[in-house]
Write an enzyme that holds these catalytic residues in place. Sequence first.
Site, PDB file in Angstrom:
ATOM      1  N   SER A  86     -17.503   9.662   0.840  1.00  0.00           N
ATOM      2  CA  SER A  86     -16.441  10.798   1.415  1.00  0.00           C
ATOM      3  C   SER A  86     -16.959  11.790   2.174  1.00  0.00           C
ATOM      4  O   SER A  86     -18.151  12.287   1.941  1.00  0.00           O
ATOM      5  CB  SER A  86     -15.969  11.241  -0.059  1.00  0.00           C
ATOM      6  OG  SER A  86     -14.898  12.458   0.397  1.00  0.00           O
ATOM      7  N   ARG A 109     -14.658  12.918  13.241  1.00  0.00           N
ATOM      8  CA  ARG A 109     -15.399  11.539  12.942  1.00  0.00           C
ATOM      9  C   ARG A 109     -15.939  10.872  14.181  1.00  0.00           C
ATOM     10  O   ARG A 109     -17.152  10.605  14.148  1.00  0.00           O
ATOM     11  CB  ARG A 109     -14.410  10.919  11.980  1.00  0.00           C
ATOM     12  CG  ARG A 109     -14.131  11.087  10.706  1.00  0.00           C
ATOM     13  CD  ARG A 109     -13.113  10.352  10.152  1.00  0.00           C
ATOM     14  NE  ARG A 109     -12.606  10.700   8.944  1.00  0.00           N
ATOM     15  CZ  ARG A 109     -11.860  10.235   7.934  1.00  0.00           C
ATOM     16  NH1 ARG A 109     -11.150   9.270   8.356  1.00  0.00           N
ATOM     17  NH2 ARG A 109     -11.757  10.893   6.714  1.00  0.00           N
ATOM     18  N   GLY A 153       0.960  -1.156  -0.021  1.00  0.00           N
ATOM     19  CA  GLY A 153       0.000  -0.136   0.078  1.00  0.00           C
ATOM     20  C   GLY A 153       0.898   1.234   0.001  1.00  0.00           C
ATOM     21  O   GLY A 153       1.991   1.117  -0.377  1.00  0.00           O
TER      22      GLY A 153
END
Lengths: 653, 251, 258
Positions: A285, A332, A43
């Site tokens: 998103s 969040r 990654g």
Amino acid sequence: MATLNSQIPAGPLSDKWEKHKFSSKLINPANKRKYKVIVVGAGLAGASASATLAELGYEVHNFVFHDSPRRAHSVAAQGGINAAKNYQNDGDSVHRLFYDTIKGGDYRAREANVHRLAEVSVNIIDQCAAQGVPFAREYGGLLDNRSFGGAQVSRTFYARGQTGQQLLLGAYSALNKMIGAGGVKSYTHSEMLDLVVVDGHAKGIIVRNLQTGEITRHSADAVVLATGGYGNVYNLSTYARGSNVTASWRAYKRGACFGNPCYTQIHPTCIPVSGDYQSKLTLMSESLRNDGRIWVPKRKEDCKKNPADIAEGDRDYYLERMYSAFGNLAPRDVASRAAKYVCDEGRGIGDTGLGVYLDFGDSIRRLGEGKVRERYGNLFSMYHEITNEDAYKTPMRIYPAVHYTMGGLWVDYNLMSNIPGLFVLGEANFSDHGANRLGASALMQGLSDGYFVLPSTITTYLANVKAGGRPATDRGEFKQAEEEVRNFTRRVTSNNGKRTPDSFHKQLGKIMWDYCGMARTETGLQKAIQLIGDLREEFRTNVKVLGEPDGLNQPLEKAGRVADFIELGELMCRDALMREESCGGHFREEYQYTPNDPEVQQGVVNTGDVKRRDDQFAFVAAWEYAGAPDKAPILNKEPLIYEEVKMSTRSYK
Amino acid sequence: MNLLQRVWRSSLGKKYLMALTGLALFGFVVGHLVGNLQVFGNPELINSYAHFLKSKPGLLWGARLGLLATVAVHVGAALTLSAANKAARPVAYAGGSAYGSSWRSRYMLVSGLVIMAFVVYHLLHYTVQLPAVNGGLDFHSLTTRLADGTQVQDVYAMMIHGFQVGWVSLFYLIAQALLFIHLGHGLSSMFQSLGLRNHVWGPRIAAFAQVASFAVFLGYASIPVAVLTGMGGDYVKNLKKAPTTTIETLR
Amino acid sequence: MKVSLKVWRQKNANAAGEFKTYASPELNPNMSFLEMLDVVNEELSNRGEDPIAFDHDCREGICGTCSLVIDGKPHGPHKGVATCQTYMRSFSNGDQIVIEPWRAKAFPIVKDLVCDRKSFDRIQQAGGFISVRTGSAPDANSIPVPKENADLAMDAAQCIGCGACVAACKNASAMLFVSAKVSHLGLMPQGQPERYKRVKAMVDQMDTEGFGACTVTGSCEAVCPKEISLDFIARMNRDYAVALIQGDPKQVVGGGAG
């Protein structure tokens, strides 16, 4: 007990990294090629580390379980990458990015690591731009930025809704360049199934080729894990189906400490679950929160109504109400928990009652549908494809879902675990995000670790290792590790069980989400530990894997991963149980602000906000394997010492 | 490697050759059409044109050899590419194939091969003038005099006689229809192969290909259609009585 | 709803494959196509039959792992999505659905519906990069890129490397994939120094891998989950022509000794 030394350099915070680089040992170029480094994962962190180490002259072997390094799950990040460039002249700086990250992490990250991350962030953008990453640009040809995920400055660089893929393709291209040049040997379809420790040092791995089933031993002078996060322990998450904890977990079982496993990020804007067949939750998103307004009906009775029939006055824009300064852009963890509260009150929407509206009505009236389409068109069409609903006409339905894990293998400032020679990068380590990660910071950390931090810190270890002195793979440690891998394979393929690995995964996921999800309690966690222990036992005796161990066998792959998830799930619950406070993504119902608290009365926080207990829990919990899955793991504590920032109550009001 | 080798050894290089030779052949198709359309004028017009061409053997044979080479490259590249393309998909799909492809593009090889067969026939018919491919009439026997008195081959009569044979005209029309298909795709994809296409010019090129290929079809098809509907009928009837021609062979 | 599946089963790369037909259990129209296969596989496993191997990972249309030719169309009936974003509501109760792997010489089948796409990696290893060492980059804003170019480069860069273009093309040509990669880098000022060397190396590797040539049928564009345009193929052809005419660069001997 493990010895944990964070190796944080002395001196003023802003000089630490510079000083550390200078004091690190160098390896002469002629010697570098004698060192072999194994990198697991490709990654952002793994690919960038592999490419950079190879550029420096090390012999790099890169392993991925995917069919191509380009498919690593970094590819799926949508929103963007932060960097303290201050191109927008809006008051950003390295220090501000550092401060926001520390605060966003609810004061549970290491200051020195986070400051280094903020410093390096500017180099990442330069590097990626030079590689040809097609970042969004303004008409003058210079880079565009947006504000993202609770930041009050515009420091996020992005490439439409697929920043992750573009950055990954940049790192992948660097990796390809070095594969083409012979500096990196790439092994695809190769899953690491064990870490080999020789004389206390990480010196190799055992790998299964997923196409042929062949099991091979690989030795090296150092092993780098960049194998991502473990959110799939919840089964339903925004992770790729293949994302797993196996590499990290096998390292843990070989002695590496696991840091803060309970810190899980639940992302507020995902598409709600629609049925029990579901395999995956899709993230919308976070940038949608820039123009969308989140609400639920004020009255329970309105929940099943068509949203268009609910009058403006009957809607509760709860984030705007509770967090007036940040509103819909609250971090969040805060936004997710707020959604849970309103749904717990019975005001959730949709068939399951587990959903809230994300409404673009106002934005469409203010900006016009064209502008909204231009900004979010791809997301709206993705939403339409999945739900068959038109978000231009009716509000989106969203609900939180597991998205990222802040915890991971414990590492020191050099990104080395407590097993010498084992380095851990990116989401797989625990280091930079504390108890909650800010939006657009994951990409930053992965690339920071891979391009800039590890290539410079790995010399601290390698310089003390004899060049070319890595062990031969016929040593007993390699043989034994391989035998253990074979034993597992033999056991699950010959087990006369009744249940598929998938069914265990589903059951584990449900336990984790119910008891170790957005809100956790002592009794719930104790129950979960009990349930998971039973599940582990049932898995051992009742798992069924069809097919042969040779060749492609997807159920066999799954079985190994699920077995590790079950053990990890138990550790997460133990960590959550031990951490008798709330912080960031870890919310213990027993520890929240109540109307009697002075902070609530002064208006700093809301009732129900997380209540940290810095006097007792300002430490990293680094769990050590006790030798058997049913033995309680050993807790090591690394105290968190704040020299620069004062720990304070996180307020987004 | 020299340039030619580099070009021939690369799949894209061959596509360039296909495009360039295709363009040249299109040029010929248009030039030939313009020449043929003179049939709609006075017979003298096309006969003197044909005579002019024949009177320059260097030019004529140069053009013929050039065309032959062009066709050879076009067909050679097409056959080798098509063999490689077939090898690239060893097992066919059971659930249907070539989703979303334009229908013309799927028939390039077959249309090209039939057109080539037609060209061979056409050459035997009008260039070699083999009586066997024309129902037995020997075209060599058809001559006429231009206004200046030069004795020349009566190409006008050849064309009328040729197309009065029903199956000749039918084969001709089929070949023209296939050419229409072939050009409709080829004319636009040659720009694509050569890289002379973008989002602005793409639609324009596609429209040009449609119009040009259809115009070519109309132009060529008009001749047998006109002949079959009576054009030049009187001319060849009169011809049978004229002393300068050998009418006996006209049966 | 229920459907019947006609699925390609092949034990391994060397075995002969065949179609097998399975009846699905009761399905929910809101299931994704891959979730439908999960459900079918769970049932097969419970019956003691080897589940159908298929490639998948992110299940949100970006990793490019999932494949499947569904009723003759790669990635199923819809435009601009991958198989993982195809939902059962696109089919009707009682439908028979034919499911096949990508078929191309350059994508050999590993098992059932899984094929090996390493050839794509090798094409990129041949030249799909800008040679910039870590740490050597100038400030990002010192290289302005006209917005139109950046946007166009982004259009190309969206390619997820799934291989649907190859699967759809009657020639199993990889031109759309390679051209997207070449165009992305070739459109950026950073990509100019290696522009012609890159296109030459990548196209030559593509030929070596055994992909077919482009006959501009348009299938690739029609099935591409990111709707990448054929225009990029023209762009690549242009660059390759220049590279072909230029020939290989002069070899420099010696160097900076001393």
